[in-house]
Scaffold this motif. Sequence first.
Motif, mmCIF file in Angstrom:
data_model
loop_
_atom_site.group_PDB
_atom_site.id
_atom_site.type_symbol
_atom_site.label_atom_id
_atom_site.label_comp_id
_atom_site.label_asym_id
_atom_site.label_seq_id
_atom_site.Cartn_x
_atom_site.Cartn_y
_atom_site.Cartn_z
ATOM 1 N N GLY A 1 0.811 -1.214 0.000
ATOM 2 C CA GLY A 1 0.000 0.000 0.000
ATOM 3 C C GLY A 1 0.840 1.257 0.000
ATOM 4 O O GLY A 1 0.569 2.210 -0.742
ATOM 5 N N MET A 2 1.888 1.261 0.811
ATOM 6 C CA MET A 2 2.745 2.443 0.875
ATOM 7 C C MET A 2 3.557 2.599 -0.406
ATOM 8 O O MET A 2 3.711 3.711 -0.924
ATOM 9 C CB MET A 2 3.675 2.363 2.081
ATOM 10 N N VAL A 3 4.071 1.500 -0.927
ATOM 11 C CA VAL A 3 4.873 1.573 -2.149
ATOM 12 C C VAL A 3 4.022 2.053 -3.327
ATOM 13 O O VAL A 3 4.462 2.892 -4.125
ATOM 14 C CB VAL A 3 5.553 0.215 -2.444
ATOM 15 N N VAL A 4 2.784 1.565 -3.425
ATOM 16 C CA VAL A 4 1.901 1.996 -4.515
ATOM 17 C C VAL A 4 1.591 3.488 -4.391
ATOM 18 O O VAL A 4 1.642 4.234 -5.377
ATOM 19 C CB VAL A 4 0.609 1.152 -4.555
ATOM 20 N N ALA A 5 1.281 3.950 -3.183
ATOM 21 C CA ALA A 5 0.991 5.374 -2.984
ATOM 22 C C ALA A 5 2.203 6.230 -3.339
ATOM 23 O O ALA A 5 2.069 7.278 -3.979
ATOM 24 C CB ALA A 5 0.562 5.634 -1.541
ATOM 25 N N ASP A 6 3.392 5.772 -2.947
ATOM 26 C CA ASP A 6 4.598 6.532 -3.264
ATOM 27 C C ASP A 6 4.966 6.421 -4.736
ATOM 28 O O ASP A 6 5.561 7.344 -5.302
ATOM 29 C CB ASP A 6 5.758 6.105 -2.363
ATOM 30 N N ALA A 7 4.617 5.303 -5.376
ATOM 31 C CA ALA A 7 4.839 5.191 -6.827
ATOM 32 C C ALA A 7 3.996 6.229 -7.569
ATOM 33 O O ALA A 7 4.456 6.826 -8.549
ATOM 34 C CB ALA A 7 4.495 3.781 -7.310
ATOM 35 N N ILE A 8 2.784 6.442 -7.091
ATOM 36 C CA ILE A 8 1.941 7.486 -7.675
ATOM 37 C C ILE A 8 2.621 8.846 -7.521
ATOM 38 O O ILE A 8 2.648 9.657 -8.452
ATOM 39 C CB ILE A 8 0.535 7.486 -7.038
ATOM 40 N N ALA A 9 3.207 9.084 -6.337
ATOM 41 C CA ALA A 9 3.908 10.352 -6.102
ATOM 42 C C ALA A 9 5.104 10.497 -7.037
ATOM 43 O O ALA A 9 5.391 11.591 -7.519
ATOM 44 C CB ALA A 9 4.362 10.439 -4.650
ATOM 45 N N ILE A 10 5.794 9.388 -7.296
ATOM 46 C CA ILE A 10 6.936 9.433 -8.219
ATOM 47 C C ILE A 10 6.464 9.825 -9.615
ATOM 48 O O ILE A 10 7.056 10.687 -10.269
ATOM 49 C CB ILE A 10 7.674 8.082 -8.238
ATOM 50 N N VAL A 11 5.386 9.191 -10.070
ATOM 51 C CA VAL A 11 4.841 9.522 -11.393
ATOM 52 C C VAL A 11 4.415 10.979 -11.440
ATOM 53 O O VAL A 11 4.732 11.706 -12.391
ATOM 54 C CB VAL A 11 3.655 8.591 -11.747
ATOM 55 N N VAL A 12 3.722 11.409 -10.401
ATOM 56 C CA VAL A 12 3.286 12.808 -10.353
ATOM 57 C C VAL A 12 4.491 13.733 -10.335
ATOM 58 O O VAL A 12 4.530 14.728 -11.064
ATOM 59 C CB VAL A 12 2.376 13.051 -9.117
ATOM 60 N N GLY A 13 5.494 13.380 -9.509
ATOM 61 C CA GLY A 13 6.690 14.218 -9.414
ATOM 62 C C GLY A 13 7.444 14.307 -10.725
ATOM 63 O O GLY A 13 7.947 15.368 -11.083
ATOM 64 N N GLN A 14 7.512 13.191 -11.456
ATOM 65 C CA GLN A 14 8.259 13.196 -12.714
ATOM 66 C C GLN A 14 7.443 13.720 -13.888
ATOM 67 O O GLN A 14 7.957 14.434 -14.725
ATOM 68 C CB GLN A 14 8.753 11.788 -13.033
#
Length: 195
Positions: free
Chosen positions: A147-160
């Motif tokens: 759950g945490m990795v998926v949420a942070d993966a979304i943040a990575i996509v948003v950030g990039q």
Amino acid sequence: MDALTASFLLSFGVIFVAELGDKSQLMAMTFATRFRAMPVLVGITVATAVVHAVSVGVGFGLGSALPTGWISLVAGIAFLGFGAWTLRGDTLTDDERRKAQRATRSAVIAVSVAFFLAELGDKTMLATITLATQHGWFGTWAGSTVGMVVADAIAIVVGQQLGRRLPEKTIRYGAAALFAIFGIWLIAEAVMKLT
């Protein structure tokens, strides 16, 4: 649905929601502007797996030592507190932002260390401890980590890709409402067990 699947799905959902708009997600966005996505994601996964293993160990130990009615009551109150904490919001300090931006060693090591330290005592760690008091340790660990990795993966996509954050106010209110629902549900469950 078996107990393992139920604990995985519950932990995944709770931690995913808790991570939205959290300081860790802001750190993921910051790291994503400096490093490639894969090393950032690997670093987050390593740190999360370790922190949540410790959290589950603590929570599972408490769960076997305390009566379930009282655990539900404390967990419900804790989830209401997590909701209030989420409403308050999270921001990176200037020092945390500088560390994320100037990390020059291996991205995996830099991200792992930063996330490990940021997660100690964070609401996602406390939520994982709380979940582990009542649910299977493996499902809770796996679900909370994913759950945490998926949420942070979304943040990575948003950030990039977007270079800007999702509407923070909407995310914060939605996450706080879900925590309140889980909290009320656990308190009602505790009242039924204790009466």
